[in-house]
Scaffold this active site. Sequence first.
Site, mmCIF file in Angstrom:
data_model
loop_
_atom_site.group_PDB
_atom_site.id
_atom_site.type_symbol
_atom_site.label_atom_id
_atom_site.label_comp_id
_atom_site.label_asym_id
_atom_site.label_seq_id
_atom_site.Cartn_x
_atom_site.Cartn_y
_atom_site.Cartn_z
ATOM 1 N N HIS A 305 0.860 -1.196 0.000
ATOM 2 C CA HIS A 305 0.000 0.000 0.000
ATOM 3 C C HIS A 305 0.889 1.236 0.000
ATOM 4 O O HIS A 305 1.957 1.252 0.620
ATOM 5 C CB HIS A 305 -0.902 0.019 1.252
ATOM 6 N N ASP A 363 -7.824 -5.338 -0.135
ATOM 7 C CA ASP A 363 -8.261 -6.195 -1.258
ATOM 8 C C ASP A 363 -7.885 -7.652 -1.094
ATOM 9 O O ASP A 363 -8.313 -8.485 -1.893
ATOM 10 C CB ASP A 363 -7.658 -5.665 -2.562
#
Length: 428
Positions: A305, A363
Amino acid sequence: MSTPNAILQIDGQTIELPTMQGSLGPDVIDTRTLGGQGYFTYDPGFLSTASCSSNITYIDGDEGLLYHRGYPIEQLAEQSDFLETAYLLWHGELPNGDQKRDFDNMVSHHSMLHDQMLSLFKGFRRDAHPMAVMVSIIGAMAAFYPESADVDDPHQREISMFRLLAKVPTVAAWSYKYNKGEPFIYPQNHMSYAENFLHMLHANPCETYTPNPVLARALDRIFILHADHEQNASTSTVRMAGSSYANPFACIAAGTACLWGPLHGGANESALAMLAEIGDVSRIGEFVDRAKDKTSGFRLMGFGHRVYKNMDPRAAIMRQTCHEVLDELGLHDDPLFKMALKLEQIALEDEYFIEKKLYPNVDFYSGIVLRALGIPTSMFTAIFALARTAGWIAQWNEMIVSPGHKIARPRQLYTGSQRREFAPVEQR
Ligand code: SDX
């Protein structure tokens, strides 16, 4: 509290730049005047750039914190519901009983599409990806609500935001029904937001379908986890489009298009496909090695991320939701979930992932839960877009009403040709 100016020494000159302090997070250096002194800042990908000031969402990537209007995501996921969270993002405060009832009522009574929009779906091939349909239909809404172009009108902004929050689930569900060749199922005003979506997705005119309340609650929590996330790529796209005073439907269509990318909202679909490709726990090491090999071009989807250099707090809640949903469905031995848990464990013990601070993101587990909820892989990103619409409209509205806002117009570092003279073709 004022903060000391930043001093820039360059080409023998001293440039003082004011700094600004937020309520949480890093101070910022106000570089707005730098252009007038002959310099641009250079930050492709915006790794160190604050594109705006905002009161909506705060993320601390090192600590793995996510607050919406100050409320930790863990508390909202556990105690709130998606529409209440949407109200919070939009208005800045949690609603009281009457406000909650009115808000929910407004959303449910705007969930139908203009009847002429049905023919828009029929222009697509049956195998059109739901995100292609969503980008198109959301953008096309501007043609049905031309008055929405008046973004300076508070009433027009409010009704557009309700229409988007209410109709995007219908567009998403109908894009799936169109894929399947099944009749569209109309929204039911007596159902909750998540129940209504499951009903539009799975019901058909030939039999009664009652959403499982445990699964509907899990889906509602998934919507909460995806509602907003500071100035991510798709939210920045919405703000960028909105800065030109484009109508809100065009702005949300732009954000939907950006979210579609596999590095952003498309990662949940890719993460599930990756788990299926790995196929067996015994092959996890092979894929982890590929992810560490730069030349492979392969990445562990659902890992890493830009902001979180710690566990994405949403991933932890999603993992818990996985347990609950799979238990409710008697699928605790789901092979993909067991593989995901093993992959997470192996990756988090691997030097490469530790050194690069790559943790599971929102996700990684969402695909497993959505699949268990009977939602087809092609709809995973559409679900993400459905939920993120709450954040997009709140961020868009905040930008439009912010005093002295300007059209977004970044500059560049030009690396092209110097001036040269045109030569006729016979001389080239
Ligand atoms: C979302 O911004 C948001 O808030 C987004 C989001 C939201 O709610 O809006 O949180 C939703 O988009 C989550 C992210 C979903 N995407 C993925 O899971 C795709 C896989 N992850 C990556 O491609 C990547 O981690 C990004 C795109 C998420 C972040 O990319 P960055 O910040 O530009 O980091 P990077 O690509 O420069 O990676 C840093 C290093 C690189 O190695 P070096 O060049 O430094 O040697 O880590 C490596 C990368 O090669 N790396 C990975 C990796 N992710 C990064 N290596 C293997 N597998 C991965 N998944």
